[in-house]
Motif scaffolding. Structure first.
Motif, PDB file in Angstrom:
ATOM      1  N   GLU A  61       0.803  -1.213   0.000  1.00 23.94           N
ATOM      2  CA  GLU A  61       0.000   0.000   0.000  1.00 23.94           C
ATOM      3  C   GLU A  61       0.842   1.272   0.000  1.00 23.94           C
ATOM      4  O   GLU A  61       0.479   2.256  -0.642  1.00 23.94           O
ATOM      5  CB  GLU A  61      -0.919  -0.016   1.218  1.00 23.94           C
ATOM      6  N   ALA A  62       1.962   1.252   0.699  1.00 24.15           N
ATOM      7  CA  ALA A  62       2.768   2.455   0.891  1.00 24.15           C
ATOM      8  C   ALA A  62       3.328   3.031  -0.412  1.00 24.15           C
ATOM      9  O   ALA A  62       3.677   4.209  -0.470  1.00 24.15           O
ATOM     10  CB  ALA A  62       3.908   2.170   1.854  1.00 24.15           C
ATOM     11  N   ILE A  63       3.431   2.219  -1.441  1.00 25.18           N
ATOM     12  CA  ILE A  63       4.053   2.687  -2.679  1.00 25.18           C
ATOM     13  C   ILE A  63       3.109   2.673  -3.869  1.00 25.18           C
ATOM     14  O   ILE A  63       3.505   3.018  -4.984  1.00 25.18           O
ATOM     15  CB  ILE A  63       5.337   1.885  -2.997  1.00 25.18           C
ATOM     16  N   LYS A  64       1.860   2.337  -3.649  1.00 26.13           N
ATOM     17  CA  LYS A  64       0.903   2.311  -4.754  1.00 26.13           C
ATOM     18  C   LYS A  64       0.766   3.688  -5.392  1.00 26.13           C
ATOM     19  O   LYS A  64       0.675   4.693  -4.704  1.00 26.13           O
ATOM     20  CB  LYS A  64      -0.459   1.830  -4.258  1.00 26.13           C
ATOM     21  N   GLY A  65       0.778   3.686  -6.714  1.00 28.46           N
ATOM     22  CA  GLY A  65       0.672   4.931  -7.453  1.00 28.46           C
ATOM     23  C   GLY A  65       1.994   5.635  -7.669  1.00 28.46           C
ATOM     24  O   GLY A  65       2.075   6.597  -8.445  1.00 28.46           O
ATOM     25  N   ARG A  66       3.046   5.185  -6.989  1.00 27.85           N
ATOM     26  CA  ARG A  66       4.362   5.818  -7.140  1.00 27.85           C
ATOM     27  C   ARG A  66       5.378   4.873  -7.791  1.00 27.85           C
ATOM     28  O   ARG A  66       6.248   5.326  -8.535  1.00 27.85           O
ATOM     29  CB  ARG A  66       4.898   6.261  -5.775  1.00 27.85           C
ATOM     30  N   MET A  82      10.614   3.871  -9.688  1.00 30.27           N
ATOM     31  CA  MET A  82      10.222   4.531  -8.455  1.00 30.27           C
ATOM     32  C   MET A  82      10.139   6.031  -8.699  1.00 30.27           C
ATOM     33  O   MET A  82      11.152   6.668  -9.030  1.00 30.27           O
ATOM     34  CB  MET A  82      11.231   4.233  -7.352  1.00 30.27           C
ATOM     35  N   ASN A  83       8.951   6.570  -8.553  1.00 26.09           N
ATOM     36  CA  ASN A  83       8.718   8.005  -8.738  1.00 26.09           C
ATOM     37  C   ASN A  83       8.246   8.629  -7.435  1.00 26.09           C
ATOM     38  O   ASN A  83       7.833   7.921  -6.508  1.00 26.09           O
ATOM     39  CB  ASN A  83       7.666   8.237  -9.818  1.00 26.09           C
ATOM     40  N   SER A  84       8.311   9.933  -7.377  1.00 30.69           N
ATOM     41  CA  SER A  84       7.853  10.683  -6.190  1.00 30.69           C
ATOM     42  C   SER A  84       8.436  10.089  -4.912  1.00 30.69           C
ATOM     43  O   SER A  84       7.723   9.845  -3.942  1.00 30.69           O
ATOM     44  CB  SER A  84       6.320  10.675  -6.122  1.00 30.69           C
TER      45      SER A  84
END
Length: 118
Positions: A61-66, A82-84
């Motif tokens: 969950e901590a990295i979803k969307g990034r 790995m973005n943002s």
């Protein structure tokens, strides 16, 4: 001889991007689930993302969307874009190859350091 080798780590400022690569040899790459794990100082190693040979993905969950995991079976290589990036993403990132028919048969890389800091 099986080898799993990560590359692409480094120092990046918050909000920046990195792409990690994981090159595997000595295995039939398409038979393996590929996973990226990370371990921060003083913490347990945790699964970040995984991808099946068919391309199905799973993210913590901590990295979803990034973060985005991908693989190129022709090149025997998995990737983690790995973005943002945030300071809390700082960790040693490890690649794991797990045989699809037996979770007990798996191989680890040596890890690559990712440091997010200004």
């Amino acid at each position: 001889q099986v080898r799993v080798v990560e590359s692409g780590g480094g120092l990046v400022q918050p909000g920046g991007s990195l792409r990690l690569s994981c090159a595997a040899s000595g295995i039939t790459f398409s038979h393996y689930l590929m996973g990226w794990y990370r371990q921060a100082p003083g913490k347990q190693r945790e699964l970040v993302a995984a991808i099946t040979s068919g391309g199905s993905t799973n993210y913590t969950e901590a990295i979803k969307g990034r973060f985005t995991i991908s693989r190129d079976n022709a090149k025997n290589t998995a990737y983690l874009q790995m973005n943002s990036l945030k300071s809390e993403d700082t960790a040693v990132y490890y690649c794991n190859a797990e045989w699809r028919w037996n979770k007990g048969l798996n191989y680890w890389g040596q890890g690559t350091q990712v440091t997010v800091s200004s």
